[in-house]
Design a protein around this motif. Structure first.
Motif, PDB file in Angstrom:
ATOM      1  N   SER A 238      -6.839  -4.450   9.064  1.00 54.08           N
ATOM      2  CA  SER A 238      -6.757  -4.334   7.876  1.00 54.08           C
ATOM      3  C   SER A 238      -6.529  -2.765   7.435  1.00 54.08           C
ATOM      4  O   SER A 238      -6.735  -1.863   8.363  1.00 54.08           O
ATOM      5  CB  SER A 238      -8.494  -4.486   7.347  1.00 54.08           C
ATOM      6  OG  SER A 238      -9.347  -3.510   7.661  1.00 54.08           O
ATOM      7  N   THR A 239      -6.170  -2.302   6.455  1.00 55.09           N
ATOM      8  CA  THR A 239      -6.002  -0.975   6.116  1.00 55.09           C
ATOM      9  C   THR A 239      -7.345   0.069   6.368  1.00 55.09           C
ATOM     10  O   THR A 239      -7.248   1.213   6.805  1.00 55.09           O
ATOM     11  CB  THR A 239      -5.608  -0.466   4.693  1.00 55.09           C
ATOM     12  OG1 THR A 239      -6.499  -1.189   3.827  1.00 55.09           O
ATOM     13  CG2 THR A 239      -4.025  -1.046   4.449  1.00 55.09           C
ATOM     14  N   PRO A 240      -8.477  -0.519   5.952  1.00 56.02           N
ATOM     15  CA  PRO A 240      -9.661   0.144   6.258  1.00 56.02           C
ATOM     16  C   PRO A 240      -9.592   0.785   8.013  1.00 56.02           C
ATOM     17  O   PRO A 240     -10.102   1.631   8.460  1.00 56.02           O
ATOM     18  CB  PRO A 240     -10.694  -0.389   6.021  1.00 56.02           C
ATOM     19  CG  PRO A 240     -10.480  -1.057   4.795  1.00 56.02           C
ATOM     20  CD  PRO A 240      -9.076  -1.421   5.159  1.00 56.02           C
ATOM     21  N   ASN A 241      -9.323  -0.308   8.729  1.00 56.99           N
ATOM     22  CA  ASN A 241      -9.352  -0.370  10.259  1.00 56.99           C
ATOM     23  C   ASN A 241      -8.280   0.673  10.620  1.00 56.99           C
ATOM     24  O   ASN A 241      -8.730   1.619  11.573  1.00 56.99           O
ATOM     25  CB  ASN A 241      -8.972  -1.510  10.879  1.00 56.99           C
ATOM     26  CG  ASN A 241      -9.834  -2.863  10.826  1.00 56.99           C
ATOM     27  OD1 ASN A 241      -9.479  -3.895  10.883  1.00 56.99           O
ATOM     28  ND2 ASN A 241     -11.232  -2.408  10.436  1.00 56.99           N
ATOM     29  N   SER A 243      -7.159   3.278   8.524  1.00 55.22           N
ATOM     30  CA  SER A 243      -7.370   4.542   8.384  1.00 55.22           C
ATOM     31  C   SER A 243      -8.558   5.106   9.264  1.00 55.22           C
ATOM     32  O   SER A 243      -8.513   6.310   9.682  1.00 55.22           O
ATOM     33  CB  SER A 243      -8.115   4.508   6.999  1.00 55.22           C
ATOM     34  OG  SER A 243      -8.806   5.678   6.652  1.00 55.22           O
ATOM     35  N   ASP A 244      -9.664   4.204   9.759  1.00 56.28           N
ATOM     36  CA  ASP A 244     -10.511   4.782  10.755  1.00 56.28           C
ATOM     37  C   ASP A 244      -9.829   5.349  11.935  1.00 56.28           C
ATOM     38  O   ASP A 244     -10.124   6.238  12.766  1.00 56.28           O
ATOM     39  CB  ASP A 244     -11.531   3.616  11.086  1.00 56.28           C
ATOM     40  CG  ASP A 244     -12.540   3.367   9.928  1.00 56.28           C
ATOM     41  OD1 ASP A 244     -12.245   4.323   8.903  1.00 56.28           O
ATOM     42  OD2 ASP A 244     -13.541   2.522  10.012  1.00 56.28           O
ATOM     43  N   ARG A 248      -9.551   8.639   9.735  1.00 55.92           N
ATOM     44  CA  ARG A 248     -10.041   8.631   8.248  1.00 55.92           C
ATOM     45  C   ARG A 248      -8.812   8.968   7.459  1.00 55.92           C
ATOM     46  O   ARG A 248      -9.118   9.894   6.562  1.00 55.92           O
ATOM     47  CB  ARG A 248     -11.257   9.310   7.889  1.00 55.92           C
ATOM     48  CG  ARG A 248     -12.464   9.139   8.734  1.00 55.92           C
ATOM     49  CD  ARG A 248     -13.332   8.158   8.292  1.00 55.92           C
ATOM     50  NE  ARG A 248     -14.446   7.930   8.781  1.00 55.92           N
ATOM     51  CZ  ARG A 248     -14.784   7.377   9.812  1.00 55.92           C
ATOM     52  NH1 ARG A 248     -14.183   6.505  10.438  1.00 55.92           N
ATOM     53  NH2 ARG A 248     -15.940   7.382  10.502  1.00 55.92           N
ATOM     54  N   ARG A 250      -5.813   9.384   4.825  1.00 58.94           N
ATOM     55  CA  ARG A 250      -6.035   8.843   3.482  1.00 58.94           C
ATOM     56  C   ARG A 250      -4.676   7.637   3.109  1.00 58.94           C
ATOM     57  O   ARG A 250      -3.739   7.789   3.797  1.00 58.94           O
ATOM     58  CB  ARG A 250      -5.640  10.006   2.329  1.00 58.94           C
ATOM     59  CG  ARG A 250      -6.622  11.148   2.437  1.00 58.94           C
ATOM     60  CD  ARG A 250      -6.231  12.177   1.353  1.00 58.94           C
ATOM     61  NE  ARG A 250      -5.056  12.854   2.045  1.00 58.94           N
ATOM     62  CZ  ARG A 250      -3.985  13.112   1.183  1.00 58.94           C
ATOM     63  NH1 ARG A 250      -3.723  12.601   0.325  1.00 58.94           N
ATOM     64  NH2 ARG A 250      -2.963  13.502   1.773  1.00 58.94           N
ATOM     65  N   ASN A 381      -6.952  -3.187  -0.233  1.00 55.43           N
ATOM     66  CA  ASN A 381      -7.729  -1.732  -0.278  1.00 55.43           C
ATOM     67  C   ASN A 381      -6.766  -0.583  -0.686  1.00 55.43           C
ATOM     68  O   ASN A 381      -7.185   0.498  -0.834  1.00 55.43           O
ATOM     69  CB  ASN A 381      -8.171  -1.577   1.309  1.00 55.43           C
ATOM     70  CG  ASN A 381      -9.188  -2.554   1.345  1.00 55.43           C
ATOM     71  OD1 ASN A 381     -10.376  -2.730   1.146  1.00 55.43           O
ATOM     72  ND2 ASN A 381      -8.818  -3.612   2.571  1.00 55.43           N
ATOM     73  N   GLU A 405     -16.131  -3.525  15.080  1.00 57.16           N
ATOM     74  CA  GLU A 405     -16.884  -3.827  13.721  1.00 57.16           C
ATOM     75  C   GLU A 405     -17.416  -5.402  13.866  1.00 57.16           C
ATOM     76  O   GLU A 405     -18.329  -5.911  13.465  1.00 57.16           O
ATOM     77  CB  GLU A 405     -15.780  -3.748  12.732  1.00 57.16           C
ATOM     78  CG  GLU A 405     -15.895  -2.222  12.189  1.00 57.16           C
ATOM     79  CD  GLU A 405     -15.129  -2.170  10.902  1.00 57.16           C
ATOM     80  OE1 GLU A 405     -14.533  -3.239  10.571  1.00 57.16           O
ATOM     81  OE2 GLU A 405     -15.083  -1.156  10.387  1.00 57.16           O
TER      82      GLU A 405
END
Ligand SMILES: O=C(CO)[C@H](O)[C@H](O)COP(=O)(O)O
Length: 432
Positions: A238-241, A243-244, A248, A250, A381, A405
């Motif tokens: 995912s885009t959160p994965n 970004s992490d 992080r 942006r 996201n 996760e």
């Protein structure tokens, strides 16, 4: 000859979880327990003591010793380690001291070839120096660049007569290939310890290596291209994965999905244009190929540079999606087509096709720099940009985030724990 050894690398930072995961891995058929370097750094020799006491099986301490061989080996051996892992890169005197210390306590030494410039030559020297095992190891950061222990394994196996271990991103299939290439020990970390069902993942590796050993399986070495693998991995994360994985990084600012529930993965064809000038944006559809993503930067957002007919053209060409730092119209039709368009604003009016601007130049879209060929991943996201030079690495790192996760999700859902409890949040708050 005995069946191959399956060693699990307990690469965690929380000791309680490591003990629990070790038990689950043993149930799945793991033979040896390795106290991973992160666990040793987090908990010290106590981690070795606790793991050894909990299960009594052959326990390895991955000290990654590069100096003071004797002191480090002695500490680990006294704490219960049966095998101490040191770096093959170390000076010969460090290796010799490590071996002397190990012998005093009836322990063995495994030399890790991580980062060794000539692994075959060094393996021979290490055998001569008296180490008990050689570990052909591609480190986690190196794996992210596409390196693989299988590349040199058979040459090292041929060069020495002591048992050779293999480590570095192994899953059941790769572990089986390692056995087929002559590895006597396979070391698996992330693909067991980060798995939601550790026992089942360990069992899969166990069965695969036993089968490869019994049948003398031939190795199929076909590797997909890094680009194929990158796309395949980015489709899973995912885009959160992401970004992490990018510390992080942006996402694009103020760019929203016009159609929700869609995922876009592809390489950027960039467009720079003026507010409402839709000539270059539509011409970009003919420049882009199947699997690309059109990324548009407009000088304003009062008139649309995109609409239904452009969207239909994209569908015909197999273009993955469109990202617009500007305005779009015909959003009802676009929603009906279910095509992933992300934009800043929705308006009814189009501008004129005047032809200002350029295709495939460096742009700034949603506040983030995008070069032609950079990878774009967009979902509900937001929109992430991955510089093309680091695409494979970031994809692999994002997959590690996802795996990490998955295990935590399992502990929340199946064991009723809270996130703070699992990751020992209070302990790991930054000391002020
Ligand atoms: O020593 C290590 C990293 O330096 C790991 O323990 C080793 O690479 C095995 O873990 P993985 O299977 O996740 O690569």
């Amino acid at each position: 000859m005995d069946r191959p050894v399956l060693q699990v690398a307990l690469d965690l930072v929380e000791l309680k979880r490591a003990v629990e995961i070790a038990g689950e891995a043993l149930e799945g058929g793991v033979d040896w327990l390795e106290v991973g370097t992160p666990l040793i750094k987090s908990e010290g020799m106590n981690a070795v003591r606790e793991i050894k006491k909990a299960y009594g099986v052959k326990t390895l301490a991955d000290m990654k010793t590069i100096d003071t061989g004797s002191v480090e080996v002695e500490m680990a051996a006294k704490s219960g380690a049966d095998v101490i892992i040191i770096l093959g890169l170390s000076d010969d005197s460090t290796i010799q001291e490590a071996i002397r210390a190990a012998r005093k306590y009836g322990a063995e030494v495994m030399a890790d070839l991580i980062n060794v410039p000539d692994p075959v030559e060094r393996a021979k020297e290490l055998e001569e120096l008296g180490v008990d095992y050689i570990n052909v190891h591609v480190g986690i950061d190196q794996q992210m660049k596409g390196m693989d222990p299988l590349d040199v394994l058979s040459k090292v196996v041929e060069a020495v007569s002591i048992p050779v271990a293999a480590a570095g991103g192994l899953d059941a299939e790769k572990a089986a290939s390692c056995v087929a290439l002559g590895a006597r020990i396979v070391i698996v970390g992330s693909n067991i310890v980060k798995s939601r069902n550790v026992t089942e993942s360990a069992r899969r590796v166990r069965e695969a290596i036993d089968e490869a050993w019994k049948e003398g399986r031939k190795v199929e070495m076909r590797r997909r291209s890094l680009e194929e693998e990158t796309r395949e991995i980015l489709l899973k994360v995912s885009t959160p994965n992401i970004s992490d994985a990018m510390h992080r990084a942006r996402a694009m600012r103020d760019i929203y999905p016009i159609v929700r529930g869609k995922k876009v993965v592809g390489k950027a064809v960039t467009v720079s244009t003026m507010d409402g000038d839709w000539a270059k944006t539509v011409e970009a559809i003919d420049v882009a190929g199947k699997g690309d993503v059109i990324v548009i930067k407009c000088s304003g957002d009062t008139a649309a540079v995109w609409g239904e007919l452009a969207t239909r053209s994209c569908i015909n060409k197999g273009i993955e999606g469109v990202i617009i730092d500007g305005a779009v119209r015909d959003v009802d039709d676009i929603r009906e087509l279910g095509y992933p368009v992300f934009a800043k604003r929705e308006v009814p009016n189009a501008g004129e096709p005047k032809g200002f601007g350029e295709i495939n130049v460096k742009i700034e879209c949603g506040g983030i720099e995008v070069k032609p060929g950079d990878w774009i991943v967009a979902d509900d996201n937001g929109v992430m940009v991955i510089p093309k030079e680091r695409a494979y690495e970031i994809a692999r790192r994002a997959l590690e985030v996802k795996k990490h996760e998955e295990r935590i999700r399992g502990e929340i859902e199946d064991k009723g724990r809270t996130l703070a409890e699992i990751v020992e949040l209070y302990k790991w708050e930054k000391v002020q």
